[in-house]
Scaffold this motif. Sequence first.
Motif, PDB file in Angstrom:
ATOM      1  N   LYS A  44       0.823  -1.215   0.000  1.00 34.96           N
ATOM      2  CA  LYS A  44       0.000   0.000   0.000  1.00 34.96           C
ATOM      3  C   LYS A  44       0.854   1.260   0.000  1.00 34.96           C
ATOM      4  O   LYS A  44       0.533   2.250  -0.671  1.00 34.96           O
ATOM      5  CB  LYS A  44      -0.926  -0.014   1.213  1.00 34.96           C
TER       6      LYS A  44
ATOM      7  N   TRP B 275      -6.248  -0.975  -5.194  1.00 32.75           N
ATOM      8  CA  TRP B 275      -4.989  -1.489  -5.732  1.00 32.75           C
ATOM      9  C   TRP B 275      -5.202  -1.993  -7.158  1.00 32.75           C
ATOM     10  O   TRP B 275      -6.310  -2.379  -7.539  1.00 32.75           O
ATOM     11  CB  TRP B 275      -4.416  -2.593  -4.850  1.00 32.75           C
TER      12      TRP B 275
ATOM     13  N   ARG C 237       3.923   1.419  -1.071  1.00 31.76           N
ATOM     14  CA  ARG C 237       4.962   1.301  -2.107  1.00 31.76           C
ATOM     15  C   ARG C 237       6.360   1.355  -1.481  1.00 31.76           C
ATOM     16  O   ARG C 237       7.303   1.912  -2.064  1.00 31.76           O
ATOM     17  CB  ARG C 237       4.802   2.387  -3.169  1.00 31.76           C
TER      18      ARG C 237
ATOM     19  N   ASP D  93       0.425  -2.193  -8.865  1.00 34.28           N
ATOM     20  CA  ASP D  93       0.889  -2.050  -7.488  1.00 34.28           C
ATOM     21  C   ASP D  93       1.579  -3.320  -6.998  1.00 34.28           C
ATOM     22  O   ASP D  93       2.520  -3.265  -6.203  1.00 34.28           O
ATOM     23  CB  ASP D  93      -0.280  -1.729  -6.562  1.00 34.28           C
TER      24      ASP D  93
ATOM     25  N   ALA E  90      -2.048  -4.502   0.129  1.00 37.96           N
ATOM     26  CA  ALA E  90      -2.289  -3.412  -0.811  1.00 37.96           C
ATOM     27  C   ALA E  90      -3.470  -2.558  -0.328  1.00 37.96           C
ATOM     28  O   ALA E  90      -4.131  -2.886   0.660  1.00 37.96           O
ATOM     29  CB  ALA E  90      -2.578  -3.984  -2.199  1.00 37.96           C
ATOM     30  N   ASP E  91      -3.713  -1.482  -1.023  1.00 36.94           N
ATOM     31  CA  ASP E  91      -4.830  -0.595  -0.677  1.00 36.94           C
ATOM     32  C   ASP E  91      -6.138  -1.291  -1.039  1.00 36.94           C
ATOM     33  O   ASP E  91      -6.427  -1.480  -2.225  1.00 36.94           O
ATOM     34  CB  ASP E  91      -4.694   0.715  -1.450  1.00 36.94           C
TER      35      ASP E  91
END
Length: 281
Positions: free
Chosen positions: A174, A210, A176, A214, A205-206
């Motif tokens: 999320k 995402w 990075r 990503d 991840a988001d």
Amino acid sequence: MTILDTHLHVIDRGRLAYPWLAGVPALDHDFSYDVYAREARRVGITDVLHMEVDVAEDDIGREIEMVAGLQARPDSLVRGAIAACRPESPEFPAFLEAARANPVVKGFRRVLHVVPDDVSEGAVFRDNIARLAGTGLPFDVVVRADQIPKAIALADAAPNVQFVLDHCGVPAVKDRAEHPWREHVAEIARRPNVAAKISGVIAYADPAGWTLADLRPFVEHVIGAFGWHRVVWGSDWPVVTLGGTLSTWVAATHALIAGCSEHERTALLHRNARRIWNLPA
């Protein structure tokens, strides 16, 4: 294409105690094998290893018994258990001998990111992990990205034991945050006794947005560092549902490896896992 899932968690709160679940409301529910299997069959998963779910210590044996019951079902996908253990305990040698006599047990894991770092650095812990050499029973390592050096030290202390680094080393997808995760992964990949599990990274991840882009730098770096002969696939269900669904993660995996050869895809999706955990073809 055949998929061997090396990382299924079944959560049955009526049968086993999970002290950590109270702190993760999204996962503080029952997640049954039947629900998993229905979706798994639809996406091509044909074989599964159950991964321990950090149950209360007194329930470790009962969790293995639960997996044995699932494996005994007609047409079960379950091929064995990666069992919880306590290598820091002086009682581990007796536990190991009993586990070796149980055909359901295919490997072990001790969750390390929930205990002090020095647990894995203790002499008893390391001596007991070294006992896995020659048993054919790998040890899964789950650590945060900043703890990967602890996993490196453990692998160095037991060079004849097969280790598996779970969840790509738990990168902060999320955010990075590729560094120092990227350097740590490259370093642990230099150890020939360590493999890596491409498992459930959408959970990091988001969840709101995402995309494949990503995930790609994290998954591709792990595969590049370890090589196609030392990576395996896992769902990490139901933890994976924090970022999507089982089907979403399978679809993302296929998209990420779409340009690879059939030999490379089959290595990741099932062939390497059969070798590492001594499973029949």
